[in-house]
Scaffold this motif. Structure first.
Motif, PDB file in Angstrom:
ATOM      1  N   UNK A   1       4.537 -15.168  -7.279  1.00 37.19           N
ATOM      2  CA  UNK A   1       3.363 -15.428  -6.882  1.00 37.19           C
ATOM      3  C   UNK A   1       2.861 -15.629  -5.409  1.00 37.19           C
ATOM      4  N   UNK A   2       3.894 -16.835  -4.993  1.00 35.10           N
ATOM      5  CA  UNK A   2       4.144 -17.166  -3.680  1.00 35.10           C
ATOM      6  C   UNK A   2       4.568 -15.808  -2.882  1.00 35.10           C
ATOM      7  N   UNK A   3       5.468 -15.509  -3.008  1.00 30.99           N
ATOM      8  CA  UNK A   3       5.837 -14.097  -1.971  1.00 30.99           C
ATOM      9  C   UNK A   3       5.209 -13.346  -2.046  1.00 30.99           C
ATOM     10  N   UNK A   4       4.467 -13.008  -3.026  1.00 33.53           N
ATOM     11  CA  UNK A   4       3.925 -12.024  -3.001  1.00 33.53           C
ATOM     12  C   UNK A   4       2.146 -12.176  -2.351  1.00 33.53           C
ATOM     13  N   UNK A   5       2.105 -13.689  -2.204  1.00 35.04           N
ATOM     14  CA  UNK A   5       0.803 -14.030  -1.459  1.00 35.04           C
ATOM     15  C   UNK A   5       1.302 -14.058   0.484  1.00 35.04           C
ATOM     16  N   UNK A   6       2.526 -14.371   0.630  1.00 34.72           N
ATOM     17  CA  UNK A   6       3.187 -13.976   1.535  1.00 34.72           C
ATOM     18  C   UNK A   6       3.499 -12.327   2.240  1.00 34.72           C
ATOM     19  N   UNK A   7       3.601 -12.003   1.372  1.00 35.23           N
ATOM     20  CA  UNK A   7       3.440 -10.264   1.680  1.00 35.23           C
ATOM     21  C   UNK A   7       2.436  -9.398   1.921  1.00 35.23           C
ATOM     22  N   UNK A   8       1.740 -10.476   1.083  1.00 36.15           N
ATOM     23  CA  UNK A   8       0.259  -9.245   1.553  1.00 36.15           C
ATOM     24  C   UNK A   8      -0.203  -9.583   2.490  1.00 36.15           C
ATOM     25  N   UNK A   9      -0.556 -10.953   3.346  1.00 35.03           N
ATOM     26  CA  UNK A   9      -0.906 -11.481   4.631  1.00 35.03           C
ATOM     27  C   UNK A   9       0.084 -10.620   5.660  1.00 35.03           C
ATOM     28  N   UNK A  10       1.097 -10.792   5.488  1.00 37.35           N
ATOM     29  CA  UNK A  10       2.337  -9.859   6.108  1.00 37.35           C
ATOM     30  C   UNK A  10       1.898  -8.826   6.171  1.00 37.35           C
ATOM     31  N   UNK A  11       1.441  -7.835   5.484  1.00 38.20           N
ATOM     32  CA  UNK A  11       1.138  -6.381   4.963  1.00 38.20           C
ATOM     33  C   UNK A  11      -0.103  -5.930   6.084  1.00 38.20           C
ATOM     34  N   UNK A  12      -1.023  -6.883   5.517  1.00 36.86           N
ATOM     35  CA  UNK A  12      -2.314  -7.286   6.205  1.00 36.86           C
ATOM     36  C   UNK A  12      -2.504  -6.815   7.704  1.00 36.86           C
ATOM     37  N   UNK A  13      -1.040  -8.633   8.121  1.00 40.98           N
ATOM     38  CA  UNK A  13      -1.125  -8.461   9.625  1.00 40.98           C
ATOM     39  C   UNK A  13      -0.121  -7.150   9.970  1.00 40.98           C
ATOM     40  N   UNK A  14       0.725  -7.159   9.376  1.00 47.16           N
ATOM     41  CA  UNK A  14       1.070  -5.096  10.300  1.00 47.16           C
ATOM     42  C   UNK A  14       0.304  -4.078  10.147  1.00 47.16           C
ATOM     43  N   UNK A  15      -0.804  -4.275   9.210  1.00 43.76           N
ATOM     44  CA  UNK A  15      -1.706  -3.011   9.670  1.00 43.76           C
ATOM     45  C   UNK A  15      -2.588  -2.739  10.734  1.00 43.76           C
ATOM     46  N   UNK A  16      -2.726  -3.891  10.778  1.00 46.54           N
ATOM     47  CA  UNK A  16      -4.029  -4.418  12.724  1.00 46.54           C
ATOM     48  C   UNK A  16      -3.389  -4.267  13.738  1.00 46.54           C
ATOM     49  N   UNK A  17      -1.703  -4.945  12.958  1.00 45.34           N
ATOM     50  CA  UNK A  17      -0.871  -4.560  14.363  1.00 45.34           C
ATOM     51  C   UNK A  17      -0.694  -3.256  15.058  1.00 45.34           C
ATOM     52  N   UNK A  18      -0.276  -2.432  13.922  1.00 50.38           N
ATOM     53  CA  UNK A  18      -0.205  -0.916  14.212  1.00 50.38           C
ATOM     54  C   UNK A  18      -1.011  -0.638  14.970  1.00 50.38           C
ATOM     55  N   UNK A  19      -2.861  -0.865  14.229  1.00 44.96           N
ATOM     56  CA  UNK A  19      -3.902  -0.359  15.124  1.00 44.96           C
ATOM     57  C   UNK A  19      -3.555  -1.115  16.405  1.00 44.96           C
ATOM     58  N   UNK A  20      -3.530  -1.960  16.387  1.00 46.47           N
ATOM     59  CA  UNK A  20      -3.807  -2.378  17.808  1.00 46.47           C
ATOM     60  C   UNK A  20      -2.729  -1.865  18.594  1.00 46.47           C
ATOM     61  N   UNK A  21      -1.522  -1.641  18.329  1.00 50.09           N
ATOM     62  CA  UNK A  21      -0.295  -0.822  19.611  1.00 50.09           C
ATOM     63  C   UNK A  21      -0.982   0.475  19.644  1.00 50.09           C
ATOM     64  N   UNK A  22      -1.087   1.509  18.273  1.00 46.65           N
ATOM     65  CA  UNK A  22      -1.623   2.331  18.576  1.00 46.65           C
ATOM     66  C   UNK A  22      -2.745   2.734  19.738  1.00 46.65           C
ATOM     67  N   UNK A  23      -4.036   1.773  19.838  1.00 48.25           N
ATOM     68  CA  UNK A  23      -5.185   1.955  20.663  1.00 48.25           C
ATOM     69  C   UNK A  23      -3.952   0.858  22.118  1.00 48.25           C
ATOM     70  N   UNK A  24      -3.781   0.569  22.411  1.00 54.01           N
ATOM     71  CA  UNK A  24      -2.606   0.722  23.533  1.00 54.01           C
ATOM     72  C   UNK A  24      -1.779   1.595  24.037  1.00 54.01           C
ATOM     73  N   UNK A  25      -1.800   2.719  23.267  1.00 51.79           N
ATOM     74  CA  UNK A  25      -0.819   3.584  23.970  1.00 51.79           C
ATOM     75  C   UNK A  25      -1.876   4.742  24.833  1.00 51.79           C
ATOM     76  N   UNK A  26      -3.159   4.651  23.637  1.00 48.25           N
ATOM     77  CA  UNK A  26      -3.872   5.505  23.794  1.00 48.25           C
ATOM     78  C   UNK A  26      -4.622   5.230  25.207  1.00 48.25           C
ATOM     79  N   UNK A  27      -4.473   4.019  24.904  1.00 48.27           N
ATOM     80  CA  UNK A  27      -5.007   3.427  26.494  1.00 48.27           C
ATOM     81  C   UNK A  27      -4.950   4.042  27.386  1.00 48.27           C
ATOM     82  N   UNK A  28      -2.860   3.345  27.619  1.00 45.20           N
ATOM     83  CA  UNK A  28      -2.620   3.683  29.063  1.00 45.20           C
ATOM     84  C   UNK A  28      -2.487   5.194  29.073  1.00 45.20           C
TER      85      UNK A  28
END
Length: 610
Positions: free
Chosen positions: A155-182
């Protein structure tokens, strides 16, 4: 109008630079943001990868434990130990990666003790198996008791992975936004800059046309000024100078040229060169001028002109406008060269005469040496024949009348035989001494190491009898007479073996190549001799620990028949060192000795590299 255009161009350039600067700043900021988002994205991937390593490690540890308990093979136990260590390393790496995330830190604070508890249970299970391998019921019970811990870990490992996956999705969106803005910032900036540059280009073309008109006028004025300056220079030089156009007409004549041609410069301007100098048409001077124009290269010419009764040196420089000619009167130099040539011819005659005289003297010297060598051979043969007769008859007398001879007669006979033998040896040494300069071989590249080896082989009996210790440095290759070099080493080492003390001789052969400084200052042996060792010389030395020589005899030991001891003390004829000196001098070298009585002697000699 001009000032207005300059203001517009300047304003346009300034605006373009401002736009470029703005685009650059915006692009830089967007790129920095992109880099930061990219780093966080990579960081999230690393955390997820580390969590996967922990999962894989826990599974591998459990597999290793079960394999060991089921089979009892030690390989599973090794796998279990190694994988457990990898899990701890992964947890440590995970702790470092999530130090920026308090939630994940709290989860890891729970995960680490549960993992340690799980490993402790496995250790207990393994130890229990080692004590009683047949107690499978207890192993199964332990496994069932660990289900709660396993579920908590999962359960603990799944919780940690779930939070990291959530961060991963947000950071992918931020990276795409940075590229489009450049891309957007750069596109807008460069479109506006392109429009500005088109406007600036049109203004520049207009200004260039205005400037071209002004430049042509300035160029015309500059050319006039340059011509005036060039005229001043050409009038101040010592050479005569004329300029001709493509039709061979004078365009410029300096005062020096007018003086040499005996004409006023202004009278020659515009007139044809060949019409004014019709007497040189068709000669070498005429052809040289046409050749320079055809080949378009500088031509230098020296020629005598009978019209002026002098020599001229001309340097002809062709160009698209015509030719430029520098010339000067070199009559004095030519007369001096002629005088020098006559002097050289006279000197050559004298040199040939002197050479013939030297060749005659060399031939006479060669004949004299041949006669001297023949005389030495005949003299040695004729002198040795009576000695052999004396020795033979004396020994025959001793054999035939031995019973009739008393002790004194026996001693007299022994003295006669020994004296005859000494005389024979003396004649042979004297003959060898005379042949150093007349019977020598041509110099060839000679390896001194092989020569020294041969010399030591020739002296091996004396070396063995005296228990001598002989060492040497690596020796060079020199141009030398190998036979005479062998005799040189053999004589010097033989002397060191002969004139020894009670203790075994210690002999060292060293060498040093010169650097142009004082020779002794560059060697490992000291010497007061102020001999300068040249760069193309090798300095050899043979050092012993023998009886030594008194300083007052160091110069005299190289004289022929010079002995410092009686024959009863040390045998010999006193010619050995004299032969050494002649050999070294034949090789254009020097030989000398240094010694301390009761300590030892060092003989030095030099040889040329080539």
């Amino acid at each position: 109008m001009k000032k207005l255009s300059e203001k517009i161009i300047t304003s346009s350039f300034s605006l373009a630079l401002i736009f470029f600067g703005g685009v650059g700043v915006a692009s830089y900021q967007s790129f920095q943001r992109f880099q930061k988002d990219k780093q966080w994205l990579i960081h999230t991937y690393k955390v997820l990868a580390t969590l996967d390593e922990v999962d894989d490690g826990l599974l591998s540890v459990e597999s290793g434990r079960r394999g060991y308990i089921l089979t009892g093979k030690a390989d599973y136990l090794k796998t279990y130990t190694a994988d457990k260590q990898k899990v701890f390393q992964s947890l440590k790496a995970l702790r470092f990666l999530i130090k920026d995330n308090p939630n994940q830190q709290r989860r890891l604070d729970v995960l680490e003790p549960l993992t340690a508890q799980r490993f402790a249970s496995m250790e207990y299970s393994i130890n229990l198996y080692k004590q009683n391998k047949l107690d499978l019921a207890t192993q199964i019970a332990l496994t069932n008791n660990q289900k709660t811990i396993l579920e908590q870990l999962l359960v603990i490992r799944q919780d940690m992975k779930a939070e990291e996956n959530s961060l991963l999705q947000r950071r992918i969106l931020l990276t795409d936004y940075s590229v489009n803005r450049i891309i957007l910032v750069i596109s807008i900036g460069y479109c506006l800059s392109l429009i500005l540059f088109i406007v600036v280009y049109w203004l520049l073309q207009k200004q260039i046309r205005i400037n071209k008109t002004l430049s042509e006028e300035v160029l015309r004025l500059d050319q006039q000024a340059a011509k005036a300056k060039l005229a001043n220079i050409l009038e101040s030089i010592t050479d005569a100078f004329i300029a001709l156009d493509r039709n061979w007409c004078y365009t410029y004549v300096n005062q020096k040229a007018g003086e040499l041609l005996n004409r006023y410069p202004e009278d020659l301007i515009g007139k044809n060169f060949w019409e004014e100098l019709s007497e040189v048409v068709g000669d070498k001077f005429h052809h040289a001028y046409y050749q320079a124009v055809e080949e378009q290269r500088m031509t230098r010419l020296e020629q005598y002109y009978s019209s002026w009764e002098c020599w001229f040196e001309s340097r002809i420089y062709p160009s698209e406008e015509g030719i430029s000619v520098f010339f000067q009167d070199i009559t004095r130099r030519k007369l001096a060269e002629k005088s020098l040539e006559q002097a050289n011819e006279e000197l050559e005659i004298k040199v040939q005469q002197r050479t013939a005289e030297l060749q005659k003297l060399n031939e006479e010297l060669r004949n004299s040496n041949q006669q001297l060598e023949q005389f030495a051979y005949v003299a040695s043969h004729d002198l040795q024949e009576p000695l052999r007769a004396v020795t033979g008859y004396t020994q025959l007398l001793e054999q035939e009348y031995q019973e009739r001879l008393d002790q004194s007669a026996q001693e007299y006979i022994t003295e006669i035989v020994e004296g005859a033998k000494r005389m024979q040896q003396l004649i042979q040494d004297l003959l060898a001494y005379s042949r150093v300069g007349t019977r020598g071989k041509e110099f060839v590249l000679t390896d001194c190491n092989s020569v020294l080896t041969q010399a030591l082989r020739n002296l091996q009996i004396a070396i063995a009898q005296s228990n001598a210790i002989i060492t040497h440095d690596p020796l060079p290759t020199v141009m030398a007479d190998k036979t005479q070099l062998l005799q040189l080493f053999q004589n010097l080492i033989g002397n060191a073996l002969k004139f020894r003390r009670e203790e075994p001789p210690q002999i060292h052969i060293g060498v040093f190549r010169g650097t142009g400084e004082v020779g002794r200052e560059n060697t490992s042996v000291s010497s007061p001799t102020s001999y300068t060792l040249l760069e193309n010389e090798f300095l050899f030395w043979i050092k012993d620990n023998g009886i030594g020589i008194k300083p007052q005899y160091l110069e005299r030991i190289f004289e022929i028949f010079r002995r410092l001891h009686t024959r009863r003390e040390f045998p010999g004829t006193g010619i050995g060192l004299a032969i050494c000196k002649r050999i070294v001098e034949r090789h254009s070298g020097h030989i000398w000795a240094e010694s301390e009585l009761g300590v030892g002697t060092t003989f030095y000699f030099t040889l040329r590299v080539g």
